[in-house]
Design a protein around this motif. Structure first.
Motif, PDB file in Angstrom:
ATOM      1  N   VAL A  85      35.832  46.926  37.658  1.00 25.45           N
ATOM      2  CA  VAL A  85      36.858  46.806  38.240  1.00 25.45           C
ATOM      3  C   VAL A  85      38.142  45.961  37.628  1.00 25.45           C
ATOM      4  CG1 VAL A  85      37.937  46.146  40.527  1.00 25.45           C
ATOM      5  CG2 VAL A  85      35.760  47.423  40.612  1.00 25.45           C
ATOM      6  N   GLY A  86      37.807  44.964  37.052  1.00 30.12           N
ATOM      7  CA  GLY A  86      38.749  43.797  36.681  1.00 30.12           C
ATOM      8  C   GLY A  86      39.140  44.376  35.247  1.00 30.12           C
ATOM      9  N   LEU A  87      38.429  45.177  34.494  1.00 29.14           N
ATOM     10  CA  LEU A  87      38.481  45.543  33.187  1.00 29.14           C
ATOM     11  C   LEU A  87      39.438  46.976  33.513  1.00 29.14           C
ATOM     12  CD1 LEU A  87      35.262  45.697  31.184  1.00 29.14           C
ATOM     13  CD2 LEU A  87      37.348  44.508  30.676  1.00 29.14           C
ATOM     14  N   CYS A  88      39.380  47.804  34.654  1.00 36.18           N
ATOM     15  CA  CYS A  88      40.193  48.990  34.880  1.00 36.18           C
ATOM     16  C   CYS A  88      41.538  48.285  35.074  1.00 36.18           C
ATOM     17  CB  CYS A  88      39.807  49.606  36.087  1.00 36.18           C
ATOM     18  SG  CYS A  88      38.173  50.707  36.038  1.00 36.18           S
TER      19      CYS A  88
ATOM     20  N   THR B 208      23.575  43.908  39.229  1.00 37.84           N
ATOM     21  CA  THR B 208      24.350  45.168  39.123  1.00 37.84           C
ATOM     22  C   THR B 208      25.626  44.842  39.897  1.00 37.84           C
ATOM     23  OG1 THR B 208      21.901  46.088  39.424  1.00 37.84           O
ATOM     24  CG2 THR B 208      24.109  47.689  39.769  1.00 37.84           C
ATOM     25  N   PHE B 209      25.775  44.320  40.965  1.00 37.99           N
ATOM     26  CA  PHE B 209      26.891  44.095  41.565  1.00 37.99           C
ATOM     27  C   PHE B 209      28.030  43.369  40.765  1.00 37.99           C
ATOM     28  CE2 PHE B 209      28.986  40.179  43.453  1.00 37.99           C
ATOM     29  CZ  PHE B 209      30.087  40.738  44.302  1.00 37.99           C
ATOM     30  N   PHE B 210      27.501  42.354  40.060  1.00 35.83           N
ATOM     31  CA  PHE B 210      28.482  41.567  39.009  1.00 35.83           C
ATOM     32  C   PHE B 210      29.103  42.464  37.989  1.00 35.83           C
ATOM     33  CE2 PHE B 210      29.677  38.857  35.619  1.00 35.83           C
ATOM     34  CZ  PHE B 210      30.682  37.882  36.212  1.00 35.83           C
ATOM     35  N   GLN B 211      28.321  43.401  37.574  1.00 36.79           N
ATOM     36  CA  GLN B 211      28.743  44.202  36.616  1.00 36.79           C
ATOM     37  C   GLN B 211      29.952  45.373  36.954  1.00 36.79           C
ATOM     38  OE1 GLN B 211      25.017  46.330  34.932  1.00 36.79           O
ATOM     39  NE2 GLN B 211      24.587  44.203  33.751  1.00 36.79           N
ATOM     40  N   CYS B 212      29.617  45.655  38.273  1.00 44.31           N
ATOM     41  CA  CYS B 212      30.578  46.554  39.056  1.00 44.31           C
ATOM     42  C   CYS B 212      31.970  45.917  39.097  1.00 44.31           C
ATOM     43  CB  CYS B 212      30.148  46.874  40.502  1.00 44.31           C
ATOM     44  SG  CYS B 212      28.886  48.107  40.399  1.00 44.31           S
TER      45      CYS B 212
ATOM     46  N   ILE C  94      29.070  38.944  31.814  1.00 45.09           N
ATOM     47  CA  ILE C  94      30.343  39.409  31.540  1.00 45.09           C
ATOM     48  C   ILE C  94      30.118  40.404  30.627  1.00 45.09           C
ATOM     49  CG2 ILE C  94      32.721  39.125  30.909  1.00 45.09           C
ATOM     50  CD1 ILE C  94      32.662  36.397  32.165  1.00 45.09           C
ATOM     51  N   LEU C  95      29.218  40.192  29.524  1.00 47.37           N
ATOM     52  CA  LEU C  95      29.347  41.060  28.544  1.00 47.37           C
ATOM     53  C   LEU C  95      28.381  42.256  28.780  1.00 47.37           C
ATOM     54  CD1 LEU C  95      29.557  41.497  25.308  1.00 47.37           C
ATOM     55  CD2 LEU C  95      27.461  40.408  25.204  1.00 47.37           C
ATOM     56  N   GLY C  96      27.523  42.181  29.920  1.00 45.92           N
ATOM     57  CA  GLY C  96      26.726  43.353  30.467  1.00 45.92           C
ATOM     58  C   GLY C  96      27.365  44.202  31.322  1.00 45.92           C
ATOM     59  N   GLY C  97      28.867  43.667  31.979  1.00 45.59           N
ATOM     60  CA  GLY C  97      29.557  44.699  32.478  1.00 45.59           C
ATOM     61  C   GLY C  97      30.318  45.109  31.465  1.00 45.59           C
ATOM     62  N   VAL C  98      30.755  44.575  30.466  1.00 48.08           N
ATOM     63  CA  VAL C  98      31.772  45.103  29.440  1.00 48.08           C
ATOM     64  C   VAL C  98      31.056  46.284  28.903  1.00 48.08           C
ATOM     65  CG1 VAL C  98      32.972  44.585  27.573  1.00 48.08           C
ATOM     66  CG2 VAL C  98      32.916  43.021  29.019  1.00 48.08           C
TER      67      VAL C  98
ATOM     68  N   LEU D  70      34.689  50.010  42.799  1.00 50.03           N
ATOM     69  CA  LEU D  70      35.281  49.081  43.826  1.00 50.03           C
ATOM     70  C   LEU D  70      34.466  49.391  45.072  1.00 50.03           C
ATOM     71  CD1 LEU D  70      37.912  47.131  44.543  1.00 50.03           C
ATOM     72  CD2 LEU D  70      39.094  49.206  45.193  1.00 50.03           C
ATOM     73  N   ASN D  71      34.302  50.410  45.496  1.00 50.24           N
ATOM     74  CA  ASN D  71      33.348  50.717  46.803  1.00 50.24           C
ATOM     75  C   ASN D  71      32.074  49.977  46.625  1.00 50.24           C
ATOM     76  OD1 ASN D  71      35.354  52.250  47.874  1.00 50.24           O
ATOM     77  ND2 ASN D  71      34.568  54.210  47.432  1.00 50.24           N
ATOM     78  N   ALA D  72      31.480  50.249  45.232  1.00 52.58           N
ATOM     79  CA  ALA D  72      30.146  49.694  45.110  1.00 52.58           C
ATOM     80  C   ALA D  72      29.868  47.914  45.095  1.00 52.58           C
ATOM     81  CB  ALA D  72      29.468  50.090  43.701  1.00 52.58           C
ATOM     82  N   SER D  73      31.241  47.525  44.797  1.00 50.31           N
ATOM     83  CA  SER D  73      31.106  45.856  44.771  1.00 50.31           C
ATOM     84  C   SER D  73      31.096  45.572  45.980  1.00 50.31           C
ATOM     85  CB  SER D  73      32.570  45.507  44.155  1.00 50.31           C
ATOM     86  OG  SER D  73      32.579  45.735  42.762  1.00 50.31           O
TER      87      SER D  73
END
Length: 360
Positions: free
Chosen positions: A77-80, A69-73, A263-267, A228-231
């Motif tokens: 942030v990176g995609l933002c 879950t952390f990695f998806q957050c 990464i795909l999960g985060g996307v 960002l806060n969650a990360s």
């Protein structure tokens, strides 16, 4: 050639920014096609995200749901930042707010971020322990919590019809739990996580409304600060829970396919925010909720087919009760909102008529 380029340019602009043509100027076929494509995109992203998260969380060799879950957050942030860069590079095609970190804004959004962490963590844990087939029922109480918290926190009363819809949802929830228990596949841990996830979804909606003015009402800025806060907050959490040990013992930690799926999960997690807004923009909030209910039904059917499992008539009945109750609640709230909108117009018309009568 130039006309083709102009048409393509106009279509792209409508996808990423506000449409330049009014609905009346557009042909019905073109408008219907756009709506169908947007709804199909929402279904694809949402269902794919659930199945992909289930694949990642169901890994027997890696017990690290909080780290996932952390990695998806982090990916969000990176995609933002990538979208922020693209909006500056292609301002006519990509519409995204300018991002500049403000510690004051981050601090004011922190209470929402805590609720957000609970929501996505409990949501993933519910999925991990219950699976996709029972997932819809497992976290079906968000509507019920919406009614309860609206009364407790916001002092807003709910109509009798809406309460009856919630009663149907509760009945479907308990019937589903009963049927899973009889089948011997019930995880009470998963059910508890599902209830907590539903509670956090409702709290998240309330806190989102509260902090929206802090980010000038921009949902993308809110998503950026929230993730960002969650990360940052997730780091001590997965360390305390001992997930670093599980990660170090994971034999596929250096495999590119594993990180590709992560990464795909985060996307997909980032994309669901965009397609949700897109579906509401091209249809309406009511249609979006109806589409979400239908999507949940299709998702459950697909999960049962993929797992090649056999479910009883009462199990399917519990699903239909939950989905039917959710659909009815959405419909009732939609009718109530229309009545609220019509009332001031009627009042204004009556007032104007009284003035005219007095003049005569």
């Amino acid at each position: 050639m130039n006309r083709c380029q102009l048409k393509l340019s106009r279509t792209l602009r409508m996808a990423f920014t506000d449409s330049s043509l009014s609905e009346k100027e557009e042909p019905f076929i073109w408008r219907a096609t756009k709506i169908a494509l947007v709804v199909a995109l929402y279904w694809f992203i949402s269902i794919s995200m659930v199945f992909l998260n289930n694949y990642l969380l169901d890994n027997k060799d890696l017990d690290a749901p909080v780290f996932i879950t952390f990695f998806q957050c982090v990916v969000s942030v990176g995609l933002c930042w990538i979208m922020n860069f693209l909006s500056k590079l292609f301002p006519g095609f990509v519409d995204f707010p300018s991002l500049k970190f403000d510690f004051r804004v981050s601090r004011e959004i922190l209470p929402l971020s805590v609720v957000f962490i609970g929501m996505i963590t409990f949501n993933n844990l519910c999925l991990k322990y219950l699976g996709v087939a029972f997932y819809t029922i497992g976290r079906s109480l968000s509507t019920v919590f919406n009614v309860v918290l609206s009364y407790v926190v916001l002092k807003q009363t709910t109509s009798l019809y809406a309460v009856l819809c919630c009663a149907v949802i509760l009945g479907g929830f308990w019937l589903g739990v009963d049927q899973e228990s009889i089948a011997g596949s019930l995880s009470w841990t998963g059910v508890i996580f599902g209830v907590l996830a539903s509670l956090c979804v409702s709290l998240n909606a309330i806190y989102t409304k509260k902090v929206m003015p802090v980010v000038d009402g921009n949902i993308w800025k809110l998503s950026y600060y929230n993730n960002l806060n969650a990360s940052v907050l997730f780091i001590p959490l997965f360390i305390i829970l001992g997930e670093l040990k599980s990660l170090s013992a994971f034999n596929r930690l250096t495999h590119l396919d594993f990180w590709g799926m992560m990464i795909l999960g985060g996307v997909f997690g980032f994309a669901i925010g965009y397609v949700t807004g897109l579906q509401i923009k091209f249809t309406s909030p009511l249609t979006h909720n109806v589409s979400g209910t239908a999507k949940a039904c299709a998702q459950t059917v697909l999960a049962v087919i993929f797992s090649a499992s056999s479910k009883t008539f009462l199990w399917w009945t519990s699903n239909m009760m939950v989905l039917g109750g959710s659909f009815a609640y959405t419909w009732v709230k939609g009718l109530e909102m229309k009545k609220v909108e019509v009332a001031p117009e009627t009042q204004n018309t009556s007032s104007q008529k009284s003035k005219e009568d007095s003049v005569v």
